[in-house]
Scaffold this active site. Structure first.
Site, PDB file in Angstrom:
ATOM      1  N   LYS A  85      -3.974 -11.026 -11.177  1.00 35.65           N
ATOM      2  CA  LYS A  85      -5.271 -11.469 -10.673  1.00 35.65           C
ATOM      3  C   LYS A  85      -6.400 -10.495 -11.023  1.00 35.65           C
ATOM      4  O   LYS A  85      -6.138  -9.333 -11.349  1.00 35.65           O
ATOM      5  CB  LYS A  85      -5.194 -11.689  -9.167  1.00 35.65           C
ATOM      6  N   LYS A 117     -10.308  -5.278  -7.936  1.00 33.09           N
ATOM      7  CA  LYS A 117     -10.894  -3.954  -8.123  1.00 33.09           C
ATOM      8  C   LYS A 117      -9.815  -2.925  -8.445  1.00 33.09           C
ATOM      9  O   LYS A 117      -9.972  -2.117  -9.336  1.00 33.09           O
ATOM     10  CB  LYS A 117     -11.674  -3.541  -6.866  1.00 33.09           C
ATOM     11  N   LYS A 167       0.829  -1.215   0.000  1.00 33.12           N
ATOM     12  CA  LYS A 167       0.000   0.000   0.000  1.00 33.12           C
ATOM     13  C   LYS A 167       0.860   1.260   0.000  1.00 33.12           C
ATOM     14  O   LYS A 167       0.503   2.251  -0.631  1.00 33.12           O
ATOM     15  CB  LYS A 167      -0.920   0.031   1.236  1.00 33.12           C
TER      16      LYS A 167
HETATM   17  P1  AMP Z   1     -11.243  -7.954  -1.448  1.00 35.76           P
HETATM   18  O1  AMP Z   1     -12.085  -7.591  -2.631  1.00 35.76           O
HETATM   19  O2  AMP Z   1      -9.788  -7.694  -1.666  1.00 35.76           O
HETATM   20  O3  AMP Z   1     -11.789  -7.408  -0.144  1.00 35.76           O
HETATM   21  O4  AMP Z   1     -11.316  -9.557  -1.322  1.00 35.76           O
HETATM   22  C1  AMP Z   1     -12.354 -10.212  -0.671  1.00 35.76           C
HETATM   23  C2  AMP Z   1     -12.158 -11.710  -0.779  1.00 35.76           C
HETATM   24  O5  AMP Z   1     -12.163 -12.120  -2.160  1.00 35.76           O
HETATM   25  C3  AMP Z   1     -10.839 -12.208  -0.186  1.00 35.76           C
HETATM   26  O6  AMP Z   1     -11.050 -13.433   0.496  1.00 35.76           O
HETATM   27  C4  AMP Z   1      -9.960 -12.425  -1.393  1.00 35.76           C
HETATM   28  O7  AMP Z   1      -8.993 -13.422  -1.184  1.00 35.76           O
HETATM   29  C5  AMP Z   1     -10.977 -12.861  -2.461  1.00 35.76           C
HETATM   30  N1  AMP Z   1     -10.480 -12.494  -3.790  1.00 35.76           N
HETATM   31  C6  AMP Z   1     -10.349 -11.236  -4.295  1.00 35.76           C
HETATM   32  N2  AMP Z   1      -9.852 -11.278  -5.553  1.00 35.76           N
HETATM   33  C7  AMP Z   1      -9.634 -12.596  -5.861  1.00 35.76           C
HETATM   34  C8  AMP Z   1      -9.131 -13.295  -7.013  1.00 35.76           C
HETATM   35  N3  AMP Z   1      -8.769 -12.657  -8.119  1.00 35.76           N
HETATM   36  N4  AMP Z   1      -9.061 -14.652  -6.957  1.00 35.76           N
HETATM   37  C9  AMP Z   1      -9.461 -15.318  -5.845  1.00 35.76           C
HETATM   38  N5  AMP Z   1      -9.936 -14.728  -4.719  1.00 35.76           N
HETATM   39  C10 AMP Z   1     -10.025 -13.377  -4.719  1.00 35.76           C
END
Ligand code: AMP
Length: 330
Positions: A195, A198, A112
């Site tokens: 990956k 967002k 970050k």
């Molecule tokens: P976040 O949107 O970063 O708050 O992620 C929320 C959840 O979604 C977490 O458990 C992440 O590990 C999962 N997650 C987010 N992006 C991916 C991705 N590209 N592949 C697998 N899991 C994801």
């Protein structure tokens, strides 16, 4: 006694396929087996200073998406993080035993600092402590986490252990990571980068309209095509296959794999199939979402029910924590 599960997703926008396959789909399976607390992490979303006008709409749409995808408020506590302010007290108390040096060394913090050098706030630094409070307030045994969260969970285990040692108690269990089918899944982006995410700006959202979704898939980055039989696939092509393995039937994947190996693949056909198979998964969720998101009464009821269950569990733990630390009421 039932194992306790806690997990959440930040309310920084709509849910994408990575959130669904990496987290939400697993929550849906877990709710039948465990005592579950699934929350929408709106405090956590504040580290990037979202527009106040968007905070509530984002929370609302994720709540509707949780429900549309199949989370059942009768089975799990589905709640909004800020509806359980007890977590802030636990966060304060845990902060007293969280050392700045160890927080500065976390990979996500270093990441970050690089990505938003103009906004390195204390909330970012102590993000793992709030996450520990989210988990420990319910004395969770299991936390379904993506690979990116494993270090934070390790810190939660450390804080639990540290608290238990300092106050000579067994108050907090050390939660384990819950991994589905072995290794945590990673949904790739279709723009040639790593990956789907967002901040990467490459998401296929659960509530993308058919046309928008199809257009995104058809624009996926590919190459000129294989030139040798059975050649190793470059990353951008492997990404297409990874996504297909997740959403399509095995014989469909095999069909396109054989075409690739025989140098007969037409990426346009593969993408059309991939878009159709993603729509098979997402269209019913989107239809339910469009209904649920209009039903303010229902959403209010679900959020209130979840908050009540979560607050009760959190307040119980907090009472024990206060006692262990020496707080007494007059
Ligand atoms: P976040 O949107 O970063 O708050 O992620 C929320 C959840 O979604 C977490 O458990 C992440 O590990 C999962 N997650 C987010 N992006 C991916 C991705 N590209 N592949 C697998 N899991 C994801």
């Amino acid at each position: 006694m039932k194992q306790i599960v806690v997990s959440g997703i930040r309310s920084t926008g709509n849910l994408h396929l990575g959130n669904y396959y990496g987290a939400l789909r697993n929550f849906i399976q877990m709710q039948n087996e465990y005592e579950c607390y699934f929350f929408i992490a709106d405090y956590h979303s504040l580290t990037t200073h979202p527009d106040p006008a968007m905070l509530h709409p984002n929370v609302k749409s994720i709540l509707a998406e949780y429900l549309a995808a199949g989370l059942d408020p009768e089975k799990s506590a589905i709640y909004i993080q800020s509806d359980v302010p007890e977590v802030c007290e636990l966060y304060t108390l845990l902060n007293m035993h969280a050392y700045v040096g160890e927080l500065e060394r976390t990979v996500s913090f270093k990441d970050k600092i690089r990505k938003q050098p103009e906004n390195v706030n204390a909330g970012l630094l102590t993000y793992p402590v709030l996450m520990a409070a989210d988990i420990l307030q319910h004395k969770a045994n299991l936390v379904p986490v993506g690979k990116d969260q494993l270090q934070h969970l390790e810190m939660t285990r450390k804080y639990a252990r540290r608290f238990n040692t300092i106050y000579n108690t067994e108050l907090f269990p050390e939660p384990d990571a819950y991994k589905f089918h072995g290794e945590p899944i990673k949904i790739p982006g279709l723009d040639g980068s790593g990956k789907m995410g967002k901040s990467e700006g490459n998401c296929i959202y659960l509530n993308d309209e058919d046309k928008v979704l199809t257009k995104k898939v058809m624009r996926a980055v590919t190459d000129q095509g294989p030139t040798e039989m059975n050649q190793t696939k470059p990353e951008v092509i492997e990404n297409l296959f990874t996504l297909m393995r997740v959403v399509s039937a095995p014989d469909v994947v095999e069909h396109f794999n054989n075409l690739y190996n025989n140098c007969e693949i037409r990426y346009g056909d593969m993408k059309k199939q991939l878009a159709a198979d993603i729509l098979t998964v997402t269209a019913p969720i989107r239809e339910r979402y469009n209904e649920i998101v209009k039903d303010e009464d229902y959403l209010r009821k679900v959020a209130a029910m979840g908050a009540e269950k979560a607050r009760e569990s959190s307040a119980r733990t907090l009472e024990e924590v206060r006692k262990a630390m020496g707080f007494r009421r007059f």
